[in-house]
Design an enzyme around this catalytic site. Structure first.
Site, short mmCIF file in Angstrom:
data_model
loop_
_atom_site.label_atom_id
_atom_site.label_comp_id
_atom_site.label_asym_id
_atom_site.label_seq_id
_atom_site.Cartn_x
_atom_site.Cartn_y
_atom_site.Cartn_z
N GLU A 1 -54.15 -9.67 101.57
CA GLU A 1 -53.99 -8.05 101.60
C GLU A 1 -55.32 -7.45 101.97
OE1 GLU A 1 -50.34 -6.98 99.15
OE2 GLU A 1 -52.20 -6.91 97.90
N GLY B 1 -52.18 0.88 100.62
CA GLY B 1 -51.98 2.19 100.30
C GLY B 1 -52.71 3.35 101.15
N GLU C 1 -56.25 -4.50 93.12
CA GLU C 1 -56.53 -3.39 92.11
C GLU C 1 -56.66 -4.17 90.81
OE1 GLU C 1 -52.55 -1.56 92.74
OE2 GLU C 1 -53.33 -1.03 94.54
N LYS D 1 -46.07 -1.64 91.11
CA LYS D 1 -47.33 -1.12 90.56
C LYS D 1 -46.92 -0.43 89.23
CE LYS D 1 -49.48 -1.07 95.01
NZ LYS D 1 -50.51 -0.81 95.76
N ASN E 1 -44.12 -4.72 95.27
CA ASN E 1 -44.91 -4.48 94.14
C ASN E 1 -44.72 -3.24 93.78
OD1 ASN E 1 -47.06 -4.25 92.19
ND2 ASN E 1 -48.74 -4.42 93.85
N HIS F 1 -54.37 -9.35 92.45
CA HIS F 1 -54.04 -8.23 93.29
C HIS F 1 -55.50 -7.46 93.34
CE1 HIS F 1 -52.91 -4.16 94.65
NE2 HIS F 1 -51.90 -5.00 95.32
N SER G 1 -49.97 -1.48 103.67
CA SER G 1 -49.02 -0.34 104.53
C SER G 1 -48.08 -1.19 105.54
CB SER G 1 -50.17 0.32 105.27
OG SER G 1 -51.21 1.01 104.24
C1 PEP Z 1 -50.04 -3.71 97.43
O1 PEP Z 1 -50.53 -3.03 96.91
O2 PEP Z 1 -49.68 -5.05 97.22
C2 PEP Z 1 -49.73 -3.11 99.01
C3 PEP Z 1 -49.64 -4.18 100.06
O3 PEP Z 1 -49.47 -1.71 99.00
P1 PEP Z 1 -49.14 -0.87 100.32
O4 PEP Z 1 -48.02 -1.53 100.76
O5 PEP Z 1 -48.78 0.32 99.48
O6 PEP Z 1 -50.30 -0.63 101.01
#
Ligand code: PEP
Length: 256
Positions: free
Chosen positions: A169, A175, A99, A13, A11, A97, A215
């Site tokens: 998630e 993040g 976000e 973003k 992703n 997601h 992460s």
């Molecule tokens: C995400 O936003 O889907 C995600 C998993 O981000 P990160 O790997 O940076 O935590």
């Protein structure tokens, strides 16, 4: 050993200009663009979908978008529809997601409309669920995940269900560098598998890929990917460099 093929999805973003996206995808294709042991999907911003699609031609890496509108077309300024994504050879779309839920007010009902529209248009939703830190600390993780999952999959039929990819998630791990422990992740993944078994037939629930996101990095991926119900990863930060993303794909190949 499971019959589910592992899936690693990146992703990107709101990162990468079109030129940056072309450079990144070239590195990914060169390293893992011919292997068929695991599925690999890259999800660039809308502005790079077309150039990335061209770069993926002839490779095994698939294209995904990060969002879409549930209507096929019309007066929805600034939006993108499922047929438009299909027209660019996208096969996947990230939906729900955290976000988008947090910053753009996406509700479970709105996400459900998108999931149904994606399936109707032969796009595989990568449907995200997960709890916030406050919800985890209040002991509400499983309840939150259940509510999001049941609402998001409402109206999905048995034939469509195995095309859905779920991404668990935990919002507090996205993040932040804080990764869920393998036990925390596996517990929720197994719970999701159980819910899918109740919603659909057991053989279908057994086919649905449940990705972990939050992460995930080359250093923690092998342990996470070894868990029984963790079928891959949705990767944010570590998908922005070919080297770390390719290492994650290789970790999934090693864990298959
Ligand atoms: C995400 O936003 O889907 C995600 C998993 O981000 P990160 O790997 O940076 O935590």
């Amino acid at each position: 050993m499971t019959s589910r093929k592992k899936l690693i999805a990146g992703n990107w973003k709101m990162n990468k200009t079109s030129a940056d996206a072309s450079a990144l995808v070239a590195g990914i294709v060169e390293a893992v663009g011919r292997q068929t042991d695991v599925d690999v999907v890259v999800c660039p911003p809308f502005t790079s979908l077309e150039s990335v699609a061209k770069a993926l031609e002839g490779s095994t890496v698939k294209l995904g978008a990060q969002n879409m509108h549930h209507e096929a077309g019309g007066a929805f300024t600034g939006e993108i529809s499922a047929p438009m994504l299909r027209g660019l050879f996208a096969t996947h779309v990230i939906l729900g997601h955290s976000e988008r839920r947090a910053y753009f007010g996406e509700t479970d009902a709105a996400i459900n409309q998108k999931v149904l529209a994606a399936l109707k248009n032969q796009l595989r939703p990568i449907f995200c669920v997960g709890e916030t830190l406050a919800e985890r600390e209040a002991g509400a993780t499983l309840k939150v995940v259940q509510t999001q999952l049941e609402a998001g999959l409402q109206g999905v039929n048995q034939d469509q269900a195995s095309s859905v990819v779920i991404a668990y998630e935990p919002v507090w791990a996205i993040g932040t560098g804080k990764v869920a422990t393998t036990e925390q992740a596996q517990e929720v993944h197994a719970f999701i598998r159980g819910l899918l078994t109740k919603l659909f037939a057991a053989p279908i629930a057994g086919k649905v890929r449940i990705l972990y996101g939050g992460s995930m990095k080359p250093s923690n991926a092998p342990e996470l990917l070894a868990q029984k119900d963790i079928d891959g990863g949705l990767i944010g930060g570590a998908s922005l460099e070919a080297r770390s993303f390719v290492e994650l794909v290789n970790a999934a190949i090693a864990a298959k």
